[in-house]
Design a protein around this motif. Structure first.
Motif, mmCIF file in Angstrom:
data_model
loop_
_atom_site.group_PDB
_atom_site.id
_atom_site.type_symbol
_atom_site.label_atom_id
_atom_site.label_comp_id
_atom_site.label_asym_id
_atom_site.label_seq_id
_atom_site.Cartn_x
_atom_site.Cartn_y
_atom_site.Cartn_z
ATOM 1 N N PHE B 21 4.647 7.332 4.444
ATOM 2 C CA PHE B 21 3.688 6.393 5.014
ATOM 3 C C PHE B 21 2.350 6.493 4.298
ATOM 4 O O PHE B 21 1.728 5.482 3.962
ATOM 5 C CB PHE B 21 3.512 6.678 6.512
ATOM 6 C CG PHE B 21 2.490 5.803 7.164
ATOM 7 C CD1 PHE B 21 2.764 4.458 7.395
ATOM 8 C CD2 PHE B 21 1.253 6.292 7.519
ATOM 9 C CE1 PHE B 21 1.817 3.639 7.984
ATOM 10 C CE2 PHE B 21 0.296 5.477 8.103
ATOM 11 C CZ PHE B 21 0.583 4.150 8.328
ATOM 12 N N LEU B 22 1.919 7.763 4.040
ATOM 13 C CA LEU B 22 0.652 7.976 3.351
ATOM 14 C C LEU B 22 0.679 7.333 1.967
ATOM 15 O O LEU B 22 -0.270 6.656 1.557
ATOM 16 C CB LEU B 22 0.362 9.482 3.226
ATOM 17 C CG LEU B 22 -1.010 9.870 2.688
ATOM 18 C CD1 LEU B 22 -2.119 9.327 3.559
ATOM 19 C CD2 LEU B 22 -1.143 11.376 2.571
ATOM 20 N N VAL B 23 1.787 7.539 1.241
ATOM 21 C CA VAL B 23 1.913 6.979 -0.113
ATOM 22 C C VAL B 23 1.889 5.456 -0.063
ATOM 23 O O VAL B 23 1.111 4.797 -0.773
ATOM 24 C CB VAL B 23 3.218 7.487 -0.777
ATOM 25 C CG1 VAL B 23 3.457 6.763 -2.097
ATOM 26 C CG2 VAL B 23 3.157 8.990 -0.986
ATOM 27 N N VAL B 24 2.717 4.875 0.806
ATOM 28 C CA VAL B 24 2.829 3.415 0.861
ATOM 29 C C VAL B 24 1.521 2.794 1.336
ATOM 30 O O VAL B 24 1.047 1.791 0.791
ATOM 31 C CB VAL B 24 4.007 3.018 1.801
ATOM 32 C CG1 VAL B 24 4.028 1.516 2.003
ATOM 33 C CG2 VAL B 24 5.314 3.505 1.216
ATOM 34 N N TYR B 25 0.899 3.437 2.353
ATOM 35 C CA TYR B 25 -0.373 2.947 2.892
ATOM 36 C C TYR B 25 -1.456 3.010 1.808
ATOM 37 O O TYR B 25 -2.248 2.070 1.656
ATOM 38 C CB TYR B 25 -0.746 3.789 4.115
ATOM 39 C CG TYR B 25 -1.952 3.330 4.888
ATOM 40 C CD1 TYR B 25 -2.128 1.983 5.236
ATOM 41 C CD2 TYR B 25 -2.917 4.236 5.299
ATOM 42 C CE1 TYR B 25 -3.234 1.579 5.952
ATOM 43 C CE2 TYR B 25 -4.027 3.836 6.019
ATOM 44 C CZ TYR B 25 -4.185 2.506 6.341
ATOM 45 O OH TYR B 25 -5.294 2.096 7.042
ATOM 46 N N SER B 26 -1.461 4.099 1.033
ATOM 47 C CA SER B 26 -2.412 4.231 -0.071
ATOM 48 C C SER B 26 -2.217 3.103 -1.076
ATOM 49 O O SER B 26 -3.183 2.488 -1.535
ATOM 50 C CB SER B 26 -2.224 5.574 -0.787
ATOM 51 O OG SER B 26 -2.457 6.638 0.090
ATOM 52 N N MET B 27 -0.949 2.852 -1.435
ATOM 53 C CA MET B 27 -0.673 1.787 -2.400
ATOM 54 C C MET B 27 -1.156 0.443 -1.869
ATOM 55 O O MET B 27 -1.743 -0.352 -2.605
ATOM 56 C CB MET B 27 0.833 1.731 -2.689
ATOM 57 C CG MET B 27 1.312 2.903 -3.526
ATOM 58 S SD MET B 27 3.121 3.026 -3.549
ATOM 59 C CE MET B 27 3.517 1.713 -4.691
ATOM 60 N N GLN B 28 -0.911 0.215 -0.586
ATOM 61 C CA GLN B 28 -1.346 -1.033 0.044
ATOM 62 C C GLN B 28 -2.870 -1.189 0.004
ATOM 63 O O GLN B 28 -3.392 -2.220 -0.400
ATOM 64 C CB GLN B 28 -0.899 -1.002 1.512
ATOM 65 C CG GLN B 28 -0.100 -2.206 1.929
ATOM 66 C CD GLN B 28 0.182 -2.183 3.422
ATOM 67 O OE1 GLN B 28 -0.310 -1.346 4.159
ATOM 68 N NE2 GLN B 28 0.982 -3.122 3.864
ATOM 69 N N VAL B 29 -3.573 -0.118 0.413
ATOM 70 C CA VAL B 29 -5.033 -0.219 0.528
ATOM 71 C C VAL B 29 -5.694 -0.230 -0.844
ATOM 72 O O VAL B 29 -6.567 -1.058 -1.109
ATOM 73 C CB VAL B 29 -5.589 0.949 1.376
ATOM 74 C CG1 VAL B 29 -7.111 0.941 1.360
ATOM 75 C CG2 VAL B 29 -5.076 0.861 2.798
#
Lengths: 245, 245, 245, 245
Positions: B21-29
């Motif tokens: 989640f942290l990785v995907v959320y980082s990529m998104q933001v």
């Protein structure tokens, strides 16, 4: 009735009055009501003022040395008499903190932490409320909403101090100074509690060693005593054996 | 299967989901992707959400006293149900910290330091990420790039607070407050660890002296015992010599 | 020649080279010289670079396990190879701190205080110098003179952070972060040293009491031993008197 | 008359001169008087200067090794000779702090707290006054009234540092740096005092246990001694009984 017994009886009603004052004052400052509501709130504040005034008068009347009590409690008169010092009536909330005291349990550090969290919460909220009340109408002020005031209080008590909001009036700055000193106290208590806990945890082992040393000494002494008992007995035997001979 | 055994089994998969989640959320933001990428990332986030939802449902189902568990864990429901609280799912990363725990070794201070470095790194990064996500589109916001957000997070957690960047939304300020409190905790832990180490180092000598004192006492006692042994023997000799006479 | 003996011999020349580098770099950044002076300074910097390069090469050559040493000391290669990391060569000044170490005397706290003052002075000056070098030409930068840079460094390392000056480039912010962490360390060391001194001063009395307790025990034991000696003697007399009879 | 006896006699007059200087300097800076008042204040400041000059001359004359004293006290000459360093004459107020010392009582922590409060009050006020004096006329300065100067001093010594006010001159920034360092010292002393108090309170129980352990040992030893006394007596009886036989 003595002054002390009056104070014991009046403690909780006055704390209740302080809470009511906090609620009504918050509604006044945050809601800025008009018409009927404004009148109701103002009336309640006047009633609370009368309660505090009566308490002051009774305590002065019951004091053993009235003049001495008057001089020593001059700050209480000022809090009752000057509308500007109204928020200081909230100091009565310390009664509540004293109850938290009991929640924190017997442990010194537990109580300290409870005190700190309680004090920080009350101090931040009251400071934000009062600063908003004072600064709002000031030309050039930047703290103009409760959200901004709370945010400013948090940045101040943690000593972060972004500088996006800051008081510009003298009274506002005095409150801010109290908040800053509160912040230093918070830093101090948090660190000291942690340090004390660490020192104790590390020292526990050391103490255990010292105690085991004491234990070893006591065991040795017990042996010495046993040997002495044997000696005494054998001596008595010798003596008794000899006496008949 | 009991709730406890489910939690033990689910711990690592959920920590993995939190990292993902942290990785995907980082990529998104940070990346702000469009088209296919945006869809993929969104899908992954939805899948992770399902994982957390299933975990919540299973734990509720396995709870001994379902109603009590439901009330006591209402915050878990909120984290799963409200998209706004999504970043709180990262709290699962505490599982990782618990592993760092083991890296830090048995020493209390070693573990504490590992915890602090780990927590500060995660807290700063997540705070920067979330604040950027929330503030970016806000009119009047000044935190608009990941670099600025990380810089702001560092200035906040060290309580420096330049004020060149600061959050302007309510959620952003709540996150900032958490970061400030984290900063005070960091100051406290660093200082307390140093103080405890210093106190122990200085106390080591004192303890050594006390122990050498104990040692001296034990040596004396040993001599006393030896003398007593001689006495007893000489006494017995006396008695035995006398008996035949 | 082994690697260790080379390092022992090269320690002081390299510290000297680091000091020379600091002086020349300061002249370059603060004086911004033109013409002949600029050429001379640049030449000296190149010579210092060759010194560091030779040191790196020799240590790599003398390493027992060259590959392992290479991997473990990859940061040294980067410091030598990348001009951007040039200021990190000043880390050699730690050699000087190690000498301060001796100045501070045997006492743990004395040494700590000496280390902190030395580190703070070097860290602040180097951070101010490097940030000035990096920020000066940046559009939108506000740290444009050595005076401002030093002032900014002081406000940062004490965690005051007025926000009248702050870095705007990534490298500048990384240096600022190092300075902030240095500031937290300073706060921690100052507080911890004071706390340890206070704890020790207060504990000194307690220890004195414990030791006087031990002393009392030893005195008692001495008396016990004396009595035993008398017993043994009187016993021997008895025995010897009896034997002839 | 020896230098030491002069210093003992001159201590209080000089502290008085320093207080007078503080009052007159405050009136000059805050009131910015014109005409007669300005002349009077200036005259008083000149007289105070003569007092300090005489004190310096006498101490130099009475010094045992005049050259050595001159070199070691070069800072005193500078404070007397340079008008810019005039405020440093207020260092004489340390005499007052030494008196506070006595107020704080024998307890180490009590004295420390008294010192800190006294130092913070004097440091903040003097820093505010001097910065105002220096900055006021500077183009681009923002500290232009005593209220602002005091507010700036409070925000600086608590390391909050809003950045709404800050010095812009070199001398002003040097004073600010002194104030920041004072702030770190305050944080340190507050935390250390709390930590020491907590450690001691928690340790009091531990010590009590250790002491009760010692007490138990002493009781045991007393019993041992009693038994030995009995032994000796019984032995003597045996011997004396035997002798006549």
């Amino acid at each position: 009735m003595s002054q002390a017994s009056w104070e014991a009886r009046a403690e909780w009603p006055l704390a209740g009055a302080a809470i009511l004052f906090l609620v009504v004052y918050s509604m006044q400052v945050i809601g800025q009501p008009n018409g009927t509501w404004a009148v109701i709130l103002l009336t309640v504040i006047w009633i609370i003022w009368v309660v505090f005034l009566v308490d002051y008068a009774v305590r002065l009347y019951l004091a053993e040395h009235r003049r001495r009590w008057f001089i020593r409690n001059i700050h209480e008169l000022l809090i009752v008499a000057l509308p500007m010092l109204r928020p200081l009536r909230l100091l009565r909330l310390i009664t509540l903190l004293r109850t938290l005291h009991k929640v924190g349990g017997h442990a010194l550090r537990g109580r300290l932490v409870t005190y700190v969290i309680g004090s920080v919460a009350i101090l931040s909220y009251v400071a934000a409320l009062t600063v908003l009340d004072i600064e709002r109408m000031e030309p050039g002020a930047n703290i103009t909403s409760m959200g901004d005031a709370l945010w400013w209080a948090m940045a101040t008590i943690t000593t972060v101090g972004y500088g996006d909001f800051y008081p510009v009036t003298i009274v506002g700055r005095l409150i801010a100074t109290a908040l800053m000193i509160g912040g230093i106290a918070v830093l101090g208590v948090v660190t000291a509690t942690l340090a004390s806990w660490l020192v104790e945890s590390v020292a526990a082992e050391t103490t255990a060693e010292v105690e085991s040393g004491d234990q070893a000494l006591q065991n040795e002494l017990a042996e010495v005593k046993e040997q002495l008992r044997l000696l005494l007995e054998s001596n008595r035997t010798t003596t008794s054996e000899k006496t008949p001979s």
